[in-house]
Each structure stands twice: as structure tokens, then as C-alpha cells.
Design a protein around this motif. Structure first.
Motif, PDB file in Angstrom:
ATOM      1  N   ILE A 227       0.838  -1.201   0.000  1.00 44.25           N
ATOM      2  CA  ILE A 227       0.000   0.000   0.000  1.00 44.25           C
ATOM      3  C   ILE A 227       0.875   1.253   0.000  1.00 44.25           C
ATOM      4  O   ILE A 227       0.579   2.238  -0.689  1.00 44.25           O
ATOM      5  N   ALA A 228       1.976   1.202   0.729  1.00 43.31           N
ATOM      6  CA  ALA A 228       2.885   2.348   0.786  1.00 43.31           C
ATOM      7  C   ALA A 228       3.489   2.637  -0.585  1.00 43.31           C
ATOM      8  O   ALA A 228       3.855   3.784  -0.890  1.00 43.31           O
ATOM      9  N   ALA A 229       3.581   1.608  -1.438  1.00 41.52           N
ATOM     10  CA  ALA A 229       4.183   1.789  -2.763  1.00 41.52           C
ATOM     11  C   ALA A 229       3.215   2.386  -3.774  1.00 41.52           C
ATOM     12  O   ALA A 229       3.623   2.801  -4.865  1.00 41.52           O
ATOM     13  N   LEU A 230       1.911   2.449  -3.449  1.00 41.56           N
ATOM     14  CA  LEU A 230       0.914   3.056  -4.335  1.00 41.56           C
ATOM     15  C   LEU A 230       1.107   4.562  -4.388  1.00 41.56           C
ATOM     16  O   LEU A 230       1.670   5.165  -3.474  1.00 41.56           O
ATOM     17  N   ASP A 234      -4.174   6.665  -5.284  1.00 49.08           N
ATOM     18  CA  ASP A 234      -4.618   5.290  -5.064  1.00 49.08           C
ATOM     19  C   ASP A 234      -4.724   4.973  -3.570  1.00 49.08           C
ATOM     20  O   ASP A 234      -5.659   4.297  -3.122  1.00 49.08           O
ATOM     21  N   ARG A 235      -3.738   5.447  -2.788  1.00 52.52           N
ATOM     22  CA  ARG A 235      -3.802   5.232  -1.338  1.00 52.52           C
ATOM     23  C   ARG A 235      -5.024   5.928  -0.749  1.00 52.52           C
ATOM     24  O   ARG A 235      -5.683   5.404   0.161  1.00 52.52           O
ATOM     25  N   GLN A 236      -5.343   7.116  -1.278  1.00 53.94           N
ATOM     26  CA  GLN A 236      -6.503   7.864  -0.800  1.00 53.94           C
ATOM     27  C   GLN A 236      -7.796   7.103  -1.098  1.00 53.94           C
ATOM     28  O   GLN A 236      -8.693   7.025  -0.255  1.00 53.94           O
ATOM     29  N   LEU A 265     -10.554   2.448 -11.066  1.00 59.97           N
ATOM     30  CA  LEU A 265      -9.355   2.743 -10.279  1.00 59.97           C
ATOM     31  C   LEU A 265      -9.217   1.773  -9.102  1.00 59.97           C
ATOM     32  O   LEU A 265      -8.134   1.267  -8.809  1.00 59.97           O
ATOM     33  N   LEU A 266     -10.338   1.542  -8.445  1.00 57.79           N
ATOM     34  CA  LEU A 266     -10.327   0.654  -7.287  1.00 57.79           C
ATOM     35  C   LEU A 266      -9.971  -0.774  -7.703  1.00 57.79           C
ATOM     36  O   LEU A 266      -9.194  -1.464  -7.031  1.00 57.79           O
ATOM     37  N   SER A 267     -10.555  -1.221  -8.831  1.00 55.11           N
ATOM     38  CA  SER A 267     -10.271  -2.570  -9.333  1.00 55.11           C
ATOM     39  C   SER A 267      -8.790  -2.714  -9.670  1.00 55.11           C
ATOM     40  O   SER A 267      -8.170  -3.746  -9.373  1.00 55.11           O
ATOM     41  N   ARG A 268      -8.201  -1.665 -10.287  1.00 50.95           N
ATOM     42  CA  ARG A 268      -6.787  -1.707 -10.640  1.00 50.95           C
ATOM     43  C   ARG A 268      -5.907  -1.800  -9.395  1.00 50.95           C
ATOM     44  O   ARG A 268      -4.943  -2.564  -9.339  1.00 50.95           O
TER      45      ARG A 268
END
Length: 281
Positions: A227-230, A234-236, A265-268
Motif C-alpha cells: 500500500i505504501a508503494a501506491l 490510489d492510497r486515498q 481505479l479501485l479494481s486496478r
């Protein structure tokens, strides 16, 4: 034994009476001698042999106060009584070091609360199986007395409301005190209680359950760096969807995009995280 028969003169420690056996001094004589030794402590220099002698005499002559105070807790048993007396001695020494003749009170009246207080502190700090706030420890004692009184008066177990009225405490605090009482004693999980298939069982056979969520701990640890790498957006999106639990429409309004775009976006993001977890595994 008369007071004067216990005294002798020792030229090494001038002006200080010598007591052959301080522990055998009668209580009345101990009170008189204690006042004399306290007078000496006010003029002697701390750390000198004379000062230490006077202080030691006060301790030995007043050990009967410790035995008297410890007697209140005789129900604890002979083994624990030894510890109680030792702790009571600490209270006596504190009382001697803090007593002042100018208080115009008997040393016995001053010392006993110190001794009892030290013993109660010992129970509070060492006999509870788990840490319980002092407020609840004291409420537990009050609860025990109130329960016994109401039980004898009503010939049944009292309700929380009845206990609350008698103790002048909110019902919630009464419930907390009841819960806290469970922390006073503990039982080993290996304690034998009987009743198993083999005729004997241990406590751990009857309590506890498998925590299914425990299996997720490893996944959470693996997921955190992914998650940190997003990127920030995307993290938001992940945060709004799974932490704030917003709908896709609400997320779209917040980002100024359509719900359909949020869904893509969420699916990706989820596909990327899923692939990352499989790679880690």
C-alpha cells in the motif's frame, strides 16, 4: 520488668540509656523510653553511632506495634504472616523517621496508621493476579461488605441497583468492581478440574477458541509495504473505501470523477495489491 532495671550506663554513648533487651520492654515503659530517645534524635547528628543507636532502640522497642497491626491480618496464614510482619517493619521505620515530638501526639497513635498502610499497600501491589486500578481495588472491598450485608438482609443475592444504592456508587462502577474482583486470584490453565474423556481434564480444555482473524496478521504485515508503494491518489481511494467505508459514488464526488471511473481505479489497485501478495507468498 521495671523500667530502671532495664537500664545501664555506657560511657561510649553519653546521655543515652542502655536497654538490656529492647524487645522485652513493657509497652508502658516503651512509651516513656521512646519519648526519651526521640528527644535524643533531635539533638544528635544523623549518621553518628549515637544517632543510629537511638534509632535502632526505637525500632526494637516498638516492634510490638507491628505485631499488633499484623494481627488484623492473621487470616492470611502463617507463611504470609512472616511477609506481613516484615512489611509492617518498613512502616514502623518510616514512622520513626517522620515522627516529631512537636506533634504532641503519642508515637503509637502516629505509627500504627503507617504500619497498617504499608501492609495494605503490600497486598495491593502483590496479591492481585493482574493490575487493577486502586480505585477498583478499594471498590472491591466495599462491594464485598455491601454484598454480605444485603445478602443477610434480603436472604438472596443483591442486584446491581441495590448494591449501587447502598454503596452510593453509579451502577457502572459496581459492575466494574465486580469485574475487577476476578483479577484478585488467578488459576493455572493446567489446573485439573476433572470431567474429561479420560476422567481428568484441565481448565484450558474448556475455555478459549480459535481466533480466525489471527491468520490475517501475516497478510496485514505483507500488505503494508504494498500500500505504501501506491501513488497518493490510489492510497486515498483505498483509505476512503476500506477505512472511511465510503461508497464509490461518495468517493467520486470527493475526487470529482464518475462512479464508473472510481470502480476502475479501485479494481486496478486491488489487482495490484493481490498480485503483490501472491508474489510475497
Amino acid at each position: 520488668m521495671a523500667l530502671m532495671s532495664t537500664l545501664a550506663t555506657d560511657t561510649r554513648i553519653p546521655e543515652l540509656p542502655q536497654v538490656a533487651d529492647p524487645s522485652q520492654v513493657a509497652p508502658k515503659d516503651a512509651r516513656e523510653l521512646s519519648r526519651l530517645f526521640f528527644q535524643q534524635l533531635t539533638v544528635l547528628e544523623e549518621g553518628t553511632p549515637e544517632y543510629q543507636y537511638a534509632r535502632n532502640m526505637l525500632i526494637e522497642m516498638n516492634m510490638s506495634l507491628v505485631r499488633y497491626a499484623a494481627g488484623r491480618f492473621r487470616s492470611r496464614g502463617p507463611e504470609e504472616m512472616e511477609d506481613i510482619v516484615q512489611v509492617g517493619m518498613i512502616g514502623l521505620i518510616k514512622a520513626i523517621d517522620r515522627f516529631e515530638l512537636s506533634r504532641e501526639v503519642e508515637f503509637t497513635s502516629f505509627a500504627v496508621p503507617y504500619i497498617v498502610g504499608e501492609i495494605k499497600r503490600f497486598f495491593r501491589d502483590t496479591t492481585w493476579a493482574v493490575h487493577v486500578p486502586r480505585r477498583l481495588q478499594e471498590a472491591r472491598v466495599q462491594l464485598a461488605h455491601a454484598t454480605e450485608e444485603l445478602r443477610s438482609r434480603l436472604d438472596r443475592d443483591p442486584t446491581v441497583k441495590e448494591l449501587s444504592e447502598l454503596m452510593s456508587l453509579p451502577e457502572e462502577e459496581v459492575r466494574e468492581a465486580r469485574l475487577a474482583a476476578n483479577g484478585y486470584n488467578s488459576t493455572s490453565l493446567d489446573a485439573t478440574i476433572g470431567g474429561g474423556e479420560d476422567g481428568e481434564a484441565v481448565l484450558q480444555d474448556f475455555i478459549g477458541a480459535e481466533d480466525q482473524a489471527l491468520e490475517l496478521v501475516e497478510d496485514f504485515h505483507a500488505l503494508a509495504p504494498l500500500i505504501a508503494a501506491l501513488d497518493e491518489r490510489d492510497r486515498q481511494i483505498i483509505h476512503m473505501r476500506f477505512v472511511e467505508e465510503l461508497t464509490q459514488a461518495q468517493i467520486g464526488e470527493h475526487l470529482g470523477v464518475s462512479q464508473m471511473h472510481v470502480s476502475r481505479l479501485l479494481s486496478r489497485c486491488l489487482t495490484r495489491l493481490r498480485e503483490g501478495l501472491l508474489t510475497v507468498g
